[in-house]
Every structure is written in structure tokens, then in C-alpha cells.
Scaffold this motif. Structure first.
Motif, PDB file in Angstrom:
ATOM      1  N   PHE A   3       0.857  -1.182   0.000  1.00  0.00           N
ATOM      2  CA  PHE A   3       0.000   0.000   0.000  1.00  0.00           C
ATOM      3  C   PHE A   3       0.901   1.242   0.000  1.00  0.00           C
ATOM      4  CE2 PHE A   3      -2.494  -3.281   2.188  1.00  0.00           C
ATOM      5  CZ  PHE A   3      -3.621  -3.304   1.381  1.00  0.00           C
ATOM      6  N   ARG A  44       1.067   4.052  -1.671  1.00  0.00           N
ATOM      7  CA  ARG A  44       0.515   5.415  -1.718  1.00  0.00           C
ATOM      8  C   ARG A  44      -0.083   5.814  -0.375  1.00  0.00           C
ATOM      9  NH1 ARG A  44      -1.106   6.555  -7.941  1.00  0.00           N
ATOM     10  NH2 ARG A  44       0.852   5.729  -8.721  1.00  0.00           N
ATOM     11  N   VAL A  45      -0.622   4.846   0.351  1.00  0.00           N
ATOM     12  CA  VAL A  45      -1.119   5.139   1.694  1.00  0.00           C
ATOM     13  C   VAL A  45       0.067   5.460   2.610  1.00  0.00           C
ATOM     14  CG1 VAL A  45      -2.440   4.261   3.666  1.00  0.00           C
ATOM     15  CG2 VAL A  45      -3.129   3.655   1.333  1.00  0.00           C
TER      16      VAL A  45
END
Length: 195
Positions: free
Chosen positions: A164, A166-167
């Protein structure tokens, strides 16, 4: 020891870091506005890193304005911080060129984590040098923002590693936003020392 040479050297290194990062931005070979679209990840990572270098410069400046002198352990701690900051252009370029992919974003977070840890060590050495009852120690206090930053970086690294990225990168942005405004306690301490 006087702190002037340490401050001047640090300012120079940070200026070089910013210069290296901006030189990594490649100019498109087309004059069309659409040629800029593929550059957004590189520009976004550059802007984030520029903000981070600015945050470190600002807080480093305030911390040393509130300090009277340095010793050898502070000099080495400062070099330790500059080492991790000097890796920021590499991590920035890798993350931007690969559109915030998993491992480049992990690498960027690890570098931010190392920078924050090195800054904490430098801060600790300065407080130890000036004494636990010094104005600097009182101003720094428990440094909740610094501790929260390290925790958020760790979560960002874990999220990026869990695919993940981009998180994870959003957590890095959140930390930058948290530090964007300098701590007013440090500015008040500097003014009190000057008057």
C-alpha cells in the motif's frame, strides 16, 4: 566549542542536497503541456522532499539558535543527521521515477525514519551538553511531535511494504504537514535569550 562552523557546514550541505534534487528533474523533450503529465510523480516526490529539507533546516536553525555551544558528540551527531539527509535525493529520485512503487516508497520512508532518529540523537546530545535544567532542555520538553513522527514513519513503511505504498506516502505527507509550522516554544526561547 563555537557552533558557527557547524551551522555554516550544515547550511551548505542542505543547500547542496536541494540542488542535487532539483537537478534530478528532467525537462520534457516536447513543448506540449501534455508532456508534463508523466512527470507528476517525480515533481510530487521532489516537492515533498524539498519541504522535508526545509523543515529540517528550519528546526536545525532554531535548535542551534537556542544553543550556546557544541562539543565533539554534537559534531558527530550532526554529521550523522547530514548523512541520512544526503541520501534523500537518491530516495526521492527512486520513488518519483517509479511512481511511488512499493520498495522505493519503503526506501524513502526508511530514510525519513533514519533522519528523524538522527535528529533526535542530535537533540539529545545538545540537551546533554547544555544540561537537563537548561533552557534548551525545557523548550524541547518531551518532544511529542518528534516521537509521533517516528511512529508515523514506521506505519508508513509497514503500509508501503504491505503493498500500500501510496497510503504509506500519505503518512509521510501527514508528518510533513505536522512539522510545517515551527514550534513557537523554540522561537520564544531564542527571543528570551536575546533580550
Amino acid at each position: 566549542m563555537e557552533k558557527n562552523r557547524l551551522e555554516a557546514f550544515s547550511d551548505g550541505v542542505l543547500a547542496i542536497i536541494i540542488t542535487i534534487m532539483v537537478l534530478e528533474l528532467k525537462v520534457p523533450h516536447s513543448a506540449e503541456l501534455a508532456a508534463l503529465a508523466p512527470l507528476w510523480p517525480t515533481v510530487a516526490s521532489y516537492v515533498l522532499s524539498f519541504i522535508y529539507v526545509g523543515i529540517y533546516w528550519n528546526n536545525h536553525h532554531h535548535m542551534f539558535q537556542a544553543s550556546r555551544s557544541v562539543d565533539a558528540s554534537v559534531l558527530w551527531s550532526n554529521l550523522h543527521l547530514l548523512f541520512w539527509l544526503s541520501l534523500l535525493p537518491f530516495a526521492t529520485g527512486w520513488m518519483g521515477e517509479n511512481h511511488f512503487a512499493r520498495w522505493p516508497t519503503v526506501c524513502y520512508g526508511v530514510d525519513l525514519f533514519a533522519c528523524a532518529s538522527a535528529y533526535h540523537i542530535l537533540q539529545t546530545r545538545l540537551v546533554r551538553h547544555h544540561g537537563a535544567e537548561s533552557r534548551l532542555a525545557q523548550v524541547i520538553g518531551r518532544d511529542m511531535k518528534g516521537k509521533a513522527s517516528v511512529v508515523l514513519y514506521a506505519f508508513g513503511i509497514a503500509l508501503a511494504a504491505a503493498d500500500f505504498p501510496r497510503v504509506g506516502a500519505l503518512l509521510y505527507v501527514a508528518v510533513a504537514l505536522m512539522w510545517f509550522i515551527p514550534d513557537r516554544r523554540m522561537e520564544r526561547a531564542i527571543r528570551a535569550r536575546e533580550s
